[in-house]
Write a protein that holds these residues in place. Structure first.
Motif, PDB file in Angstrom:
ATOM      1  N   THR A 169       0.823  -1.214   0.000  1.00 17.92           N
ATOM      2  CA  THR A 169       0.000   0.000   0.000  1.00 17.92           C
ATOM      3  C   THR A 169       0.855   1.262   0.000  1.00 17.92           C
ATOM      4  O   THR A 169       0.536   2.246  -0.665  1.00 17.92           O
ATOM      5  CB  THR A 169      -0.918   0.000   1.238  1.00 17.92           C
ATOM      6  OG1 THR A 169      -0.112  -0.160   2.424  1.00 17.92           O
ATOM      7  CG2 THR A 169      -1.934  -1.127   1.144  1.00 17.92           C
ATOM      8  N   GLN A 170       1.972   1.210   0.727  1.00 16.22           N
ATOM      9  CA  GLN A 170       2.868   2.367   0.751  1.00 16.22           C
ATOM     10  C   GLN A 170       3.526   2.567  -0.609  1.00 16.22           C
ATOM     11  O   GLN A 170       3.658   3.693  -1.084  1.00 16.22           O
ATOM     12  CB  GLN A 170       3.931   2.167   1.838  1.00 16.22           C
ATOM     13  CG  GLN A 170       4.850   3.352   2.021  1.00 16.22           C
ATOM     14  CD  GLN A 170       5.916   3.081   3.054  1.00 16.22           C
ATOM     15  OE1 GLN A 170       7.105   3.048   2.731  1.00 16.22           O
ATOM     16  NE2 GLN A 170       5.493   2.853   4.307  1.00 16.22           N
ATOM     17  N   ARG A 171       3.945   1.486  -1.217  1.00 18.20           N
ATOM     18  CA  ARG A 171       4.586   1.589  -2.537  1.00 18.20           C
ATOM     19  C   ARG A 171       3.595   2.088  -3.584  1.00 18.20           C
ATOM     20  O   ARG A 171       3.931   2.905  -4.445  1.00 18.20           O
ATOM     21  CB  ARG A 171       5.133   0.215  -2.935  1.00 18.20           C
ATOM     22  CG  ARG A 171       6.037   0.230  -4.154  1.00 18.20           C
ATOM     23  CD  ARG A 171       6.821  -1.057  -4.240  1.00 18.20           C
ATOM     24  NE  ARG A 171       7.746  -1.015  -5.375  1.00 18.20           N
ATOM     25  CZ  ARG A 171       7.665  -1.794  -6.441  1.00 18.20           C
ATOM     26  NH1 ARG A 171       6.691  -2.706  -6.521  1.00 18.20           N
ATOM     27  NH2 ARG A 171       8.536  -1.701  -7.423  1.00 18.20           N
ATOM     28  N   ARG A 172       2.360   1.612  -3.519  1.00 14.15           N
ATOM     29  CA  ARG A 172       1.349   2.066  -4.466  1.00 14.15           C
ATOM     30  C   ARG A 172       1.059   3.550  -4.271  1.00 14.15           C
ATOM     31  O   ARG A 172       0.945   4.302  -5.243  1.00 14.15           O
ATOM     32  CB  ARG A 172       0.076   1.249  -4.291  1.00 14.15           C
ATOM     33  CG  ARG A 172      -1.088   1.685  -5.191  1.00 14.15           C
ATOM     34  CD  ARG A 172      -2.309   0.853  -4.897  1.00 14.15           C
ATOM     35  NE  ARG A 172      -2.036  -0.552  -5.153  1.00 14.15           N
ATOM     36  CZ  ARG A 172      -2.597  -1.549  -4.486  1.00 14.15           C
ATOM     37  NH1 ARG A 172      -3.447  -1.288  -3.495  1.00 14.15           N
ATOM     38  NH2 ARG A 172      -2.305  -2.804  -4.783  1.00 14.15           N
ATOM     39  N   ALA A 173       0.925   3.988  -3.036  1.00 18.67           N
ATOM     40  CA  ALA A 173       0.645   5.398  -2.765  1.00 18.67           C
ATOM     41  C   ALA A 173       1.786   6.287  -3.259  1.00 18.67           C
ATOM     42  O   ALA A 173       1.554   7.355  -3.838  1.00 18.67           O
ATOM     43  CB  ALA A 173       0.412   5.607  -1.268  1.00 18.67           C
ATOM     44  N   LEU A 174       3.017   5.833  -3.039  1.00 19.21           N
ATOM     45  CA  LEU A 174       4.162   6.632  -3.495  1.00 19.21           C
ATOM     46  C   LEU A 174       4.216   6.679  -5.017  1.00 19.21           C
ATOM     47  O   LEU A 174       4.518   7.723  -5.612  1.00 19.21           O
ATOM     48  CB  LEU A 174       5.454   6.040  -2.925  1.00 19.21           C
ATOM     49  CG  LEU A 174       6.751   6.761  -3.310  1.00 19.21           C
ATOM     50  CD1 LEU A 174       6.683   8.245  -2.963  1.00 19.21           C
ATOM     51  CD2 LEU A 174       7.941   6.099  -2.644  1.00 19.21           C
ATOM     52  N   ALA A 195      -5.047   6.463 -12.187  1.00 22.90           N
ATOM     53  CA  ALA A 195      -5.368   5.067 -11.883  1.00 22.90           C
ATOM     54  C   ALA A 195      -5.294   4.817 -10.382  1.00 22.90           C
ATOM     55  O   ALA A 195      -4.352   5.244  -9.712  1.00 22.90           O
ATOM     56  CB  ALA A 195      -4.405   4.141 -12.619  1.00 22.90           C
ATOM     57  N   ALA A 196      -6.301   4.119  -9.855  1.00 20.20           N
ATOM     58  CA  ALA A 196      -6.324   3.827  -8.421  1.00 20.20           C
ATOM     59  C   ALA A 196      -5.250   2.820  -8.043  1.00 20.20           C
ATOM     60  O   ALA A 196      -4.687   2.889  -6.950  1.00 20.20           O
ATOM     61  CB  ALA A 196      -7.696   3.305  -8.024  1.00 20.20           C
ATOM     62  N   ARG A 197      -4.957   1.899  -8.932  1.00 19.79           N
ATOM     63  CA  ARG A 197      -3.929   0.888  -8.699  1.00 19.79           C
ATOM     64  C   ARG A 197      -2.959   0.886  -9.885  1.00 19.79           C
ATOM     65  O   ARG A 197      -2.940  -0.061 -10.688  1.00 19.79           O
ATOM     66  CB  ARG A 197      -4.553  -0.492  -8.515  1.00 19.79           C
ATOM     67  CG  ARG A 197      -5.451  -0.610  -7.280  1.00 19.79           C
ATOM     68  CD  ARG A 197      -6.119  -1.968  -7.198  1.00 19.79           C
ATOM     69  NE  ARG A 197      -6.924  -2.091  -5.991  1.00 19.79           N
ATOM     70  CZ  ARG A 197      -6.487  -2.610  -4.852  1.00 19.79           C
ATOM     71  NH1 ARG A 197      -5.249  -3.068  -4.783  1.00 19.79           N
ATOM     72  NH2 ARG A 197      -7.279  -2.692  -3.789  1.00 19.79           N
ATOM     73  N   PRO A 198      -2.155   1.923 -10.001  1.00 24.78           N
ATOM     74  CA  PRO A 198      -1.261   1.990 -11.164  1.00 24.78           C
ATOM     75  C   PRO A 198      -0.215   0.892 -11.168  1.00 24.78           C
ATOM     76  O   PRO A 198       0.277   0.521 -12.230  1.00 24.78           O
ATOM     77  CB  PRO A 198      -0.606   3.372 -11.010  1.00 24.78           C
ATOM     78  CG  PRO A 198      -0.706   3.691  -9.557  1.00 24.78           C
ATOM     79  CD  PRO A 198      -1.985   3.069  -9.095  1.00 24.78           C
ATOM     80  N   ASP A 199       0.137   0.367  -9.978  1.00 26.51           N
ATOM     81  CA  ASP A 199       1.115  -0.717  -9.933  1.00 26.51           C
ATOM     82  C   ASP A 199       0.576  -1.988 -10.569  1.00 26.51           C
ATOM     83  O   ASP A 199       1.352  -2.843 -11.006  1.00 26.51           O
ATOM     84  CB  ASP A 199       1.524  -0.993  -8.486  1.00 26.51           C
ATOM     85  CG  ASP A 199       0.321  -1.248  -7.593  1.00 26.51           C
ATOM     86  OD1 ASP A 199      -0.728  -0.587  -7.777  1.00 26.51           O
ATOM     87  OD2 ASP A 199       0.418  -2.116  -6.699  1.00 26.51           O
ATOM     88  N   GLN A 200      -0.751  -2.098 -10.666  1.00 27.05           N
ATOM     89  CA  GLN A 200      -1.382  -3.243 -11.315  1.00 27.05           C
ATOM     90  C   GLN A 200      -1.843  -2.903 -12.724  1.00 27.05           C
ATOM     91  O   GLN A 200      -2.602  -3.657 -13.340  1.00 27.05           O
ATOM     92  CB  GLN A 200      -2.559  -3.735 -10.472  1.00 27.05           C
ATOM     93  CG  GLN A 200      -2.141  -4.224  -9.083  1.00 27.05           C
ATOM     94  CD  GLN A 200      -3.312  -4.720  -8.257  1.00 27.05           C
ATOM     95  OE1 GLN A 200      -4.445  -4.813  -8.735  1.00 27.05           O
ATOM     96  NE2 GLN A 200      -3.046  -5.052  -7.005  1.00 27.05           N
ATOM     97  N   LEU A 201      -1.417  -1.737 -13.231  1.00 28.86           N
ATOM     98  CA  LEU A 201      -1.694  -1.301 -14.602  1.00 28.86           C
ATOM     99  C   LEU A 201      -3.189  -1.197 -14.872  1.00 28.86           C
ATOM    100  O   LEU A 201      -3.672  -1.562 -15.952  1.00 28.86           O
ATOM    101  CB  LEU A 201      -1.043  -2.259 -15.611  1.00 28.86           C
ATOM    102  CG  LEU A 201       0.488  -2.420 -15.478  1.00 28.86           C
ATOM    103  CD1 LEU A 201       1.005  -3.406 -16.515  1.00 28.86           C
ATOM    104  CD2 LEU A 201       1.181  -1.080 -15.623  1.00 28.86           C
TER     105      LEU A 201
END
Length: 679
Positions: A255-260, A342-348
């Motif tokens: 969650t921290q990595r996604r927010a950053l 994107a709400a979850r850009p780490d998941q594209l």
């Protein structure tokens, strides 16, 4: 004897005890040394873990302060493109010193006590002097000759350098004039240079872009590549475990990595907008439509593609009121500017782009139109609505104009028979000279909802502001500006122009039209520095799509079907050459794109970092040079590059537009973007 024997025993015992003490002391010192060594190694490992943790913290701090640091970078100015005549002074070296002439006083008569001997010695001294004097005169003449030749070479080089600097500066000045006039291609070139030259981006951040300029709406539409999720470190800290004797990384929470990462994306979008508006010293931008994408593999298909993670449309007025160094980037982008992230850009997880560059029709001739074509501004209103209905029918739809009264705000009823994406379309026609207000777009959306239509289309002779595009984003609405309308009319065999026809303004890099005296074709000779082997290819396109695979000229297809473009052997100093008959290109073609790619068979591990000092030489059939067109240098990790494109003007001539977009996936990735399927 007993006493002597006892004394000997005591001495032996004392020696044994001393030896035992010595061994114990040595063991103790060895253990102490081992403890110190172990403690030193542990301290060094702990220090290394601390250093690596500090590097991670510094990397995160740099990402968090990306926008703040970027706003402190000086704004791009066209003056930075100007070159200075920095020519070193003439330095002849040793040739600057004249040859020293012999001194007669150094040739004294030696010996000779008799009169005859003195006369002979005097004659010998005079002979030596004359010999040395003639040799010095010859050396001086040779020096002056070499000095004159060196001076001439210097003046030639200096004159060539001055001419090059003056030519470059004249080209920059003409580009600036074109930007002031709002020339779409030059506006795109100028702002692309501003983004590429920026020092605000950290090492490793990509700078790929695709852009178009809507002159009617004074809007720059831009696709910008964002940094991938890997830019945020997965590790949060590093510890040294002394028992195991190894380093251990503590993972950063998901969650921290996604927010950053979301924060980095938002900062990147805001920073691009900041750089564009601050670089606009000529006031040609009223708004910017920006889409941010990552170049990655599609999770569904596994193919390399662009996935859009952010989009925003910002007006100059709204953006300049922001205090970027104090904002929360995500809130600023999504709330203040009403963009999407994107709400979850780490998941594209993708977002839908607002307006793409390919949606902008850039056609100088289409705006003016022919002088015998009907003026859309003065056309009868009913005839104008009928013309729009004819356009929809020409595009394969069913379309009829509505009655003049009680039409419910609908001017043309259209039906798209295409399965799945087709359906009922309501069309409103606004013949305006000023920008269409957002209220008209809102009214159209209400009409679409009331009538249960699949889509609403608003056609105008003017343009739309950022408020209209912002409202239409994500809704079943399509906005067609005046320039786009004229272009669509011409594409489908209909006629129309906006106001009085205007002659197209010549481009500063326009190649001269082929003249009768020079034949009916030109040769484009490509030259560059560096030893990497490159394939130079040509694509005959309509917009950003090649007409067919046969119109892609490369090593396995040496010419187009009609022979208007063909690869030919290069003559020095060129390393590659393409012959083009511009007048013979297909009528459907409006651009000729030149690209270069690394030959993977010759240089499998090479990239374009050594591709420098490149230019295109425009030659006539007699191989006489008519002009030179500079192209961008290559960059590390890129293996294919768009050198530039020739674009058809309304008067039949062709403009050259500088390229510069690079591809890490080589020629395969490049041609896929132009519509060629690669098996």
């Amino acid at each position: 004897m007993v006493g002597a024997w006892a004394e000997i025993q005591r001495q032996q015992q004392r020696q044994a005890e001393a030896e035992a003490r010595r061994r114990r002391e040595e063991a103790r010192q060895a253990q102490a040394f081992q403890r110190l060594a172990a403690q030193g190694h542990r301290e060094r490992c702990v220090a290394e873990a601390r250093r690596r943790t500090e590097e991670l913290d510094a990397q995160v701090a740099g990402l968090q302060g990306l926008l703040t640091a970027g706003c402190r970078v000086p704004a791009f100015r066209a003056a930075s493109l100007m070159r200075v005549e920095n020519i070193p002074p003439f330095d002849p070296g040793q040739l600057a010193w004249p040859v020293r002439m012999p001194d007669p006083s150094q040739y004294q008569v030696q010996g000779g006590w008799t009169a005859s001997r003195r006369a002979q010695a005097q004659a010998e001294a005079q002979a030596r002097f004359e010999r040395d004097w003639h040799a010095a005169q010859a050396a001086e003449a040779q020096r002056q000759q070499q000095l004159a030749a060196l001076q001439w070479e210097y003046e030639q080089r200096a004159a060539a350098q001055r001419a090059e600097v003056q030519r470059h500066n004249a080209g920059v000045a003409e580009t600036i004039d074109g930007v002031r006039r709002g020339d779409p291609d030059l506006v795109v070139e100028y702002f692309s240079a501003a983004l590429h030259a920026s020092a605000a981006w950290p090492e490793g951040f990509p700078r790929q872009l695709s852009a178009a300029y809507d002159a009617a709406g004074r809007q720059l539409v831009l696709d910008w590549e964002l940094a991938p999720c890997e830019v945020v470190p997965e590790a949060k800290s590093v510890r040294y475990l002394s028992r195991e004797g190894q380093f251990k990384e503590t993972a950063r929470p998901v969650t921290q990595r996604r927010a950053l990462y979301r924060e980095v994306l938002a900062q990147s979008m805001l920073l691009v907008l900041h750089q564009l508006f601050t670089a606009d010293e000529y006031g040609v931008l009223d708004s910017v439509s920006l889409n941010g994408f990552v170049d990655t593999h599609d999770p569904a298909t596994g193919r390399q593609t662009h996935i859009f993670l952010a989009t925003v449309m910002a007006s100059r007025t709204a953006f300049t009121e922001l205090h970027l160094e104090q904002v929360d980037p995500v809130s600023c982008l999504t709330e203040a500017l009403r963009g999407q992230l994107a709400a979850r850009p780490d998941q594209l997880g993708p977002v839908r782009p607002a307006r793409r560059p390919q949606d902008v029709v850039v056609s100088r001739g289409a705006v003016g139109g022919g002088e015998h074509e009907p003026d859309l501004y003065t056309m009868d209103p009913i005839a104008f609505e009928s013309l729009v209905a004819d356009l929809f029918r020409a595009m394969g739809m069913q379309a009829v104009t509505t009655q003049r009264s009680n039409d419910g705000g609908v001017d043309v009823d259209a039906t798209d028979p295409t399965p799945i994406r087709g359906g009922k379309i309501v069309v409103q026609v606004k013949r305006y000279r000023n920008t269409v207000p957002p209220t008209a777009v809102r009214d159209l959306y209400g009409t679409v909802q009331d009538l249960g239509a699949n889509k609403g289309v608003l056609v105008t002779t003017s343009g739309f502001g950022p408020g209209s595009h912002t409202f239409a984003r994500g809704k079943p609405l399509e906005l067609i500006s005046g320039s786009e309308l004229v272009d669509l009319l011409h594409r489908h065999g209909l006629r129309g122009r906006l106001g009085e026809g205007r002659a197209a303004t010549p481009s500063p890099q326009s190649p001269p039209a082929p003249a009768a005296s020079t034949g009916d074709y030109n040769v484009l000779g490509m030259t560059w520095s560096g030893g990497v082997a490159l394939d130079v290819c040509a694509l005959v396109c309509r917009g950003n799509r090649v007409l067919s695979e046969d119109h892609f000229v490369f090593y396995n297809n040496q010419q187009t079907p009609d022979g208007s473009v063909r690869a030919v052997p290069a003559a020095g100093p060129d390393k590659a050459a393409v012959r083009v008959a511009f007048d013979a290109l297909p009528e459907a073609a409006d651009r000729l794109v030149l690209v270069a790619a690394v030959d993977p068979k010759v240089n499998p591990d090479a990239d374009l970092s050594g591709f420098t000092d490149a230019c295109i030489r425009l030659l006539d059939p007699a191989m006489t040079e008519l002009g030179r067109l500079e192209v961008s240098d290559g960059r590390a990790r890129e293996t294919a590059l768009v050198l530039g494109s020739f674009r058809r003007r309304s008067n039949g001539d062709w403009d050259f537009v500088l390229g510069g977009k690079g591809y890490t996936g080589g020629l395969e990735q490049l041609v896929q973007e132009y519509g060629i399927e690669v098996a």
